[in-house]
Design an enzyme around this catalytic site. Structure first.
Site, mmCIF file in Angstrom:
data_model
loop_
_atom_site.group_PDB
_atom_site.id
_atom_site.type_symbol
_atom_site.label_atom_id
_atom_site.label_comp_id
_atom_site.label_asym_id
_atom_site.label_seq_id
_atom_site.Cartn_x
_atom_site.Cartn_y
_atom_site.Cartn_z
ATOM 1 N N TYR A 8 7.441 -53.778 19.097
ATOM 2 C CA TYR A 8 6.288 -53.668 18.205
ATOM 3 C C TYR A 8 6.746 -53.564 16.753
ATOM 4 O O TYR A 8 6.255 -54.284 15.878
ATOM 5 C CB TYR A 8 5.447 -52.447 18.610
ATOM 6 N N GLU A 64 -6.143 -48.495 17.885
ATOM 7 C CA GLU A 64 -5.936 -47.356 16.988
ATOM 8 C C GLU A 64 -6.941 -46.244 17.251
ATOM 9 O O GLU A 64 -6.605 -45.065 17.162
ATOM 10 C CB GLU A 64 -5.965 -47.810 15.527
ATOM 11 N N TRP A 81 1.435 -43.393 19.730
ATOM 12 C CA TRP A 81 1.311 -44.846 19.755
ATOM 13 C C TRP A 81 2.048 -45.412 20.965
ATOM 14 O O TRP A 81 1.658 -46.427 21.541
ATOM 15 C CB TRP A 81 1.829 -45.438 18.448
#
Length: 195
Positions: free
Chosen positions: A22, A44, A52
Site C-alpha cells: 500500500y 477510511e 489501517w
C-alpha cells in the site's frame, strides 16, 4: 549478499506485506477517478478507531460486500442488505459505519450530479494541485489541516457521515491531495513527480 535498505515512512511495518504494498504503490499517489475516491471514503470511515492494517486485510471483503465500490449500487442498499452486511465477518461489522457507507454513496452521487464528478469537487479544496509537505519525522505530520476542516465541513453539510476532519485528512493523504511521505522516504520524490 546483503539487501539494500530502502528508506520508507516510519509508519510502515516492514513485516506487513499489505502495508508495504500500500505504501509503496498507492499511498499519496494523486487519484482522479471517482470509483477510487469512493473506495477510500468507505475504507477510511471503516478504519475510524481501528488500525489501517486491519482495514487493508479486509479490503477484498469490502470490495465484494460493497459491489466493487460502485456508489450507484451501494446507494440502493436496503435495510435488509445492511443487516446482512452487519453479520459479514469479511468487513468491519459496525452497523453505523455500514449505514454511513450507504448514506455517503447517495451523497456522493449528488456531488457527481452537481459537479460532474466527485474528483472535480474534492480537488477544489487544494486548488487542483497536491500540497507538497516537507516532513522529516512522523511527529511533524498533522492529523488535520485547514483544507481538511473545510472539506469535512462541506461533506457533512451535504449529508455525509464518518467524515470528520481527521478521516478527511487521511483521505487527502491517501489520494494524493497532500504528499505526506517523509522527505527521507524513497516515495517522496516519486509521488511529487506524479503530482
Amino acid at each position: 549478499m546483503t539487501e539494500t535498505r530502502i528508506n520508507r515512512c516510519t509508519w510502515v511495518g516492514r513485516d506487513n506485506p499489505l502495508m508495504l504494498e500500500y505504501h509503496d504503490r498507492e499511498w499519496g499517489v494523486p487519484v482522479h477517478d471517482d470509483p477510487t475516491h469512493f473506495e477510500f471514503l468507505v475504507l477510511e470511515a471503516a478504519q475510524a478507531g481501528l488500525s489501517w492494517s486491519i482495514v487493508l486485510k479486509k479490503r477484498e471483503g469490502y470490495r465484494l460486500a460493497f459491489s466493487g465500490f460502485d456508489p450507484r449500487k451501494v446507494a440502493r442498499y436496503t435495510q435488509k442488505r445492511v443487516e446482512k452486511l452487519a453479520a459479514d465477518p469479511s468487513i468491519v461489522r459496525n452497523r453505523m459505519k455500514i449505514e454511513a457507507a450507504v448514506r455517503n454513496a447517495r451523497a456522493f452521487l449528488a456531488i457527481q450530479n452537481e459537479f460532474g464528478s466527485f474528483n472535480a469537487y474534492c480537488w477544489r479544496f487544494v486548488d487542483g494541485r497536491p500540497r507538497l509537505n516537507r516532513w522529516k519525522a512522523m511527529r511533524e505530520i498533522p492529523t488535520t489541516s485547514l483544507e481538511s476542516d473545510a472539506f469535512s465541513k462541506d461533506l457533512k453539510r451535504r449529508g455525509f457521515s464518518f467524515v470528520g476532519s481527521t478521516i478527511v485528512y487521511a483521505h487527502m493523504q491517501a489520494v494524493g491531495m497532500v504528499n505526506d511521505h517523509l522527505v527521507g522516504c524513497f516515495r517522496y520524490r516519486e509521488v511529487q513527480r506524479l503530482g
